[in-house]
Design a protein around this motif. Sequence first.
Motif, PDB file in Angstrom:
ATOM      1  N   ARG A  27       0.812  -1.217   0.000  1.00 16.08           N
ATOM      2  CA  ARG A  27       0.000   0.000   0.000  1.00 16.08           C
ATOM      3  C   ARG A  27       0.848   1.270   0.000  1.00 16.08           C
ATOM      4  O   ARG A  27       0.461   2.288   0.557  1.00 16.08           O
ATOM      5  N   GLY A  29       1.961   2.642  -2.917  1.00 17.05           N
ATOM      6  CA  GLY A  29       1.797   3.330  -4.192  1.00 17.05           C
ATOM      7  C   GLY A  29       2.650   2.787  -5.320  1.00 17.05           C
ATOM      8  O   GLY A  29       2.963   3.515  -6.276  1.00 17.05           O
ATOM      9  N   SER A  31       1.954   0.426  -7.643  1.00 17.61           N
ATOM     10  CA  SER A  31       1.207   0.355  -8.897  1.00 17.61           C
ATOM     11  C   SER A  31       0.906   1.744  -9.449  1.00 17.61           C
ATOM     12  O   SER A  31       0.952   1.975 -10.661  1.00 17.61           O
ATOM     13  N   LEU A  32       0.606   2.679  -8.535  1.00 18.81           N
ATOM     14  CA  LEU A  32       0.333   4.048  -8.960  1.00 18.81           C
ATOM     15  C   LEU A  32       1.551   4.666  -9.643  1.00 18.81           C
ATOM     16  O   LEU A  32       1.446   5.307 -10.696  1.00 18.81           O
ATOM     17  N   GLY A  35       2.150   3.246 -13.142  1.00 21.40           N
ATOM     18  CA  GLY A  35       1.238   3.866 -14.093  1.00 21.40           C
ATOM     19  C   GLY A  35       1.729   5.236 -14.527  1.00 21.40           C
ATOM     20  O   GLY A  35       1.647   5.603 -15.704  1.00 21.40           O
ATOM     21  N   LEU A  36       2.243   5.996 -13.571  1.00 19.73           N
ATOM     22  CA  LEU A  36       2.794   7.316 -13.864  1.00 19.73           C
ATOM     23  C   LEU A  36       4.007   7.204 -14.788  1.00 19.73           C
ATOM     24  O   LEU A  36       4.144   7.946 -15.776  1.00 19.73           O
TER      25      LEU A  36
END
Length: 411
Positions: A27, A29, A31-32, A35-36
Motif C-alpha cells: 500500500r 503506491g 502500482s500508482l 502507471g505514472l
Amino acid sequence: MVVDKSVAIRDIMNHERSVIVGLCPRRMGKSLFLGLLADFLAAVSRTPYGERRAWYEEYAIYQEDPAFFNNNMGHYAVFKLDLKAVVVVDGCDAPFLNIICGVKNRDLRTQLTKYYSRFLGKIFEGRRHLHKGILVGVFDVRSSSMESVFNNVTTFFPHTRCTDRKPHPFQRAFGFTLQDVWAVINRYVKRLWPARKRCTDVGRFKARVFAGLLLQSDGYRIGTMRRIFCPLAVMTFVNTLDLVTTDKELAFDSFRFWCATGRLEMFRPIKTESVDDLGRYLGHLATAFDQQRELQRTSGMAARLRNAESLDDNMLARIASRSWKRYKFGHGGNTDAELARICTVDSSGLVDELLDGGRFSAATAVQLLYQMGYLTPVSKYRMGIPSKEVFDDISEFHGRLLRQVGTGSNI
C-alpha cells in the motif's frame, strides 16, 4: 522547489543499471507509480500527447530538468506487464478421491481433507493477485470444509445450460464432436491404415467404422452440445484398426477403453432401504439404453450408415443436428424425471457424506454415477447411459446388486 514523485522517473531512467527492482511495503503506491512512469514515457497513450505534456510541465520533472523532459517524455514504446496469476489446476478432486478410497480411519480422512482445503485456500483466497483460476476434475469437491475456499467459484456440470440458461464456457472444450470423430477416422484410413492400398472400397470401410462407433456410443451432452464422444475411447479403437484388413473383421463389443479408468470402489455399502430404489434406477437406465440401441441397429442412423456406400458431409451434418429422442417404455416416465432431479440438484455435500464413511442412499449412488460419467443428460427431464461399454459396466453392477438383495452383504 517541491520535489515530487515525478522526479523519481528521471532518477530511474538515469540509473546506471538497465534493470531495476523496487521493493517496498504494501500500500505504498507501487502500482500508482508504475502507471505514472508508463504514462510519461509512452509514445501512445489514451491521453493526447499535447495534453499530457502540458500536465507534466506543471511538475518538478520539467522545472528541474527540461533537457531530460524533452528527450524522454512520450518517446518510447512501453509494455506494462501486470503479473496477476492465472492458476490452472488439473484433477482438483484427485486428493479427495485418494483420501476417500484409501484412508479407512474417519478422523484421519477428515483431517487430511481439511489440510487439502487449506492448501487450495492459500492459492485462491486472494483476489488481488489472482486474475483467473481454472480447476477441472470429475467430482464436485465443494463441501462444508471448503465453503470459505470456494465462496467466489462458479461450477459447471454437463447439465449446466441443459437445465437452466447459464452459459457453459467449457461445452466446446472437452470431448470429440461427430465431426472430430469423422476427421480422425478419415485421416487414419487415408494415411495410416496398413491395409488401405489393398482395400477395394475405402469409402464403405470408413462408413462401417463410423457406424459401429455410433452404435457403441450414444455420446454425452455438455451444455447445448450434443453427441460428445470420449477421445480416449475413439483414439484407442482407431489404433486397433492396425490389425483389421476388411470391414468384415470389424468388432466393437469386446473392447473396454473407458470404464477401466473409473473408481467404482467408491461404492461402499448401499443402505438396505435404498437397494430397491437403486435397482429400479439402474434397471430403468439399462432398459432405455438397450431399446435405444436396438432402434439404432434396426432403423436408426447407425443402421443407415452401415449399409451406406460412403459418408458425405451432408449426411454427417444431419446426424450432428439430430435431436435426442425421448424414448417411452413401460412405467418409467416418473423414473426419468426422478433421475434427472437427483443428478441436477446441488451436490455440494456429497464429499462430506463420502468422508463420513457410512452407508449411503440410492440418490447418492446416482449422483456418483453421474459425476463419474456413467450417466449423461439427454434432455432437461431425462438422464441416459452414454455408451455400450458403460451399459455393460452398469448391467454388471446391477446384476451384482440383485444377487445381494436380501443377503445384507456389501455390493
